[in-house]
Design an enzyme around this catalytic site. Sequence first.
Site, mmCIF file in Angstrom:
data_model
loop_
_atom_site.group_PDB
_atom_site.id
_atom_site.type_symbol
_atom_site.label_atom_id
_atom_site.label_comp_id
_atom_site.label_asym_id
_atom_site.label_seq_id
_atom_site.Cartn_x
_atom_site.Cartn_y
_atom_site.Cartn_z
ATOM 1 N NE ARG A 120 50.016 28.204 -20.936
ATOM 2 C CZ ARG A 120 50.296 29.871 -20.756
ATOM 3 N NH1 ARG A 120 49.659 30.647 -20.390
ATOM 4 N NH2 ARG A 120 51.533 29.908 -20.769
ATOM 5 N N GLY A 121 50.435 27.676 -17.436
ATOM 6 C CA GLY A 121 51.158 28.741 -16.974
ATOM 7 C C GLY A 121 51.460 28.659 -15.525
ATOM 8 C CB ALA A 122 54.384 28.232 -13.301
ATOM 9 N NE ARG B 55 51.314 20.942 -17.982
ATOM 10 C CZ ARG B 55 51.556 22.114 -18.599
ATOM 11 N NH1 ARG B 55 50.919 23.124 -18.338
ATOM 12 N NH2 ARG B 55 52.626 22.077 -19.486
ATOM 13 C CD GLN C 152 52.339 27.075 -24.781
ATOM 14 O OE1 GLN C 152 53.250 27.005 -26.004
ATOM 15 N NE2 GLN C 152 52.473 26.065 -24.052
ATOM 16 C CG ASP D 44 56.872 26.282 -16.148
ATOM 17 O OD1 ASP D 44 57.299 27.125 -17.056
ATOM 18 O OD2 ASP D 44 55.729 25.939 -16.005
ATOM 19 C CE LYS E 268 55.740 25.674 -22.619
ATOM 20 N NZ LYS E 268 55.490 24.294 -22.579
HETATM 21 O O1 MRU Z 1 52.759 24.536 -20.664
HETATM 22 P P1 MRU Z 1 52.601 25.857 -20.244
HETATM 23 O O2 MRU Z 1 52.113 26.596 -21.171
HETATM 24 O O3 MRU Z 1 52.043 25.646 -18.879
HETATM 25 O O4 MRU Z 1 53.970 26.308 -20.065
HETATM 26 C C1 MRU Z 1 54.295 27.665 -19.574
HETATM 27 C C2 MRU Z 1 55.377 28.425 -19.321
HETATM 28 O O5 MRU Z 1 56.511 27.911 -19.626
HETATM 29 C C3 MRU Z 1 55.520 29.648 -18.951
HETATM 30 O O6 MRU Z 1 56.602 30.337 -19.260
HETATM 31 C C4 MRU Z 1 55.791 29.656 -17.425
HETATM 32 O O7 MRU Z 1 54.990 28.949 -16.589
HETATM 33 C C5 MRU Z 1 55.888 31.170 -16.504
HETATM 34 S S1 MRU Z 1 54.167 31.771 -16.616
HETATM 35 C C6 MRU Z 1 54.033 32.971 -15.622
#
Ligand code: MRU
Length: 343
Positions: free
Chosen positions: A45-47, A88, A195, A236, A247
């Site tokens: 996860r994470g963009a 997603r 997270q 994201d 998030k």
């Molecule tokens: O639902 P997630 O864990 O994928 O959400 C992640 C986030 O919101 C991060 O802050 C965002 O993707 C930035 S990651 C460099």
Amino acid sequence: MVPTVEWKDGVVRLLDQSRLPEHVEFLDCRDYRAVADAIRGLKVRGAPAIGVTAALGVALGAQAIGGADFSGFSQAVAAICDHLAATRPTAVNLFWAIERMKKKLASLAGQPIASAKASLIIEAQAILEEDIALCKAIGKHGAGLIKDGQTVLTHCNAGALATAGYGTALGVIRAAWEQGKQIQVIADETRPVLQGARLTAWELMQDQIPVTLITDSMAGSLMRQGKIQLCVVGADRIAANGDVANKIGTYSVAVLAKAHGIPFYVAAPYSTIDLKTKTGADVPIEQRNPLEVTTIHGSHPIAPTGVAVYNPAFDVTPAELITGIITERGVFKPSELARQFAL
Ligand code: MRU
């Protein structure tokens, strides 16, 4: 740091983030459907990490396509892309990476299928390597914003785990630390998926960067007591007007920072900037399973059975609450972003 995601002996290997921090386990995805399931299930996860993983998923899926005709191959890859794109909705890096793989495929038209397959692996690996380089450049540009002795608050995980390595918001923190600055990090736990608690705290502890975990509701009180000098988060999707989707809970942190006169920065690479999305109101916000809110880890109940739940995974922070956006090209005001990143 252990790699978040990599191409390893013909499989896509992921560090299974749903098992952290108790278990450091790897998941080998042997087909593109397994990659899609891993993205949907937050195993990765994470963009930026989602984007890199999807690119590797496209390459992986392509390897299993039979036949020697390029147009059939192309159509089969397009179907794989559609499957991965449906995992997603919010992180634009997913769509950016898939688009880049499609462009690569189009440029290979007419080549033997075997060499096209090899080129797709090379392109996905280039996206992965580029992501690490982007994060390091973000760190370099952002490190100067953090002064020696300061305490920085971050929300969610925008670290090495959320990227191919090094991180965006945590990349800035990591770069300041590598410059020898004695800094402290406050990590919001980031309900409901935690997270911040499970990933950010773990990742910073691995690197011996001082981190203190708080619940999300404590941030305002710490700011009022003068215990936080700067906030930095990831993104994201950043809209053309500089609004930032990140998030859930990011908006609350930004409002609190504004109320206490604390600078609020967003760190993100160009692959997170979506000039086709005009404002934050146009960003699709993922709604997730109510069990994330009503249980711990999907099993231990913490709410009455049958209670109504609202569980958006992301919120939008309006541009006017953002001091600056830290990118691989420098730090810009949200209003400058569209001009800086116009094609
Ligand atoms: O639902 P997630 O864990 O994928 O959400 C992640 C986030 O919101 C991060 O802050 C965002 O993707 C930035 S990651 C460099």
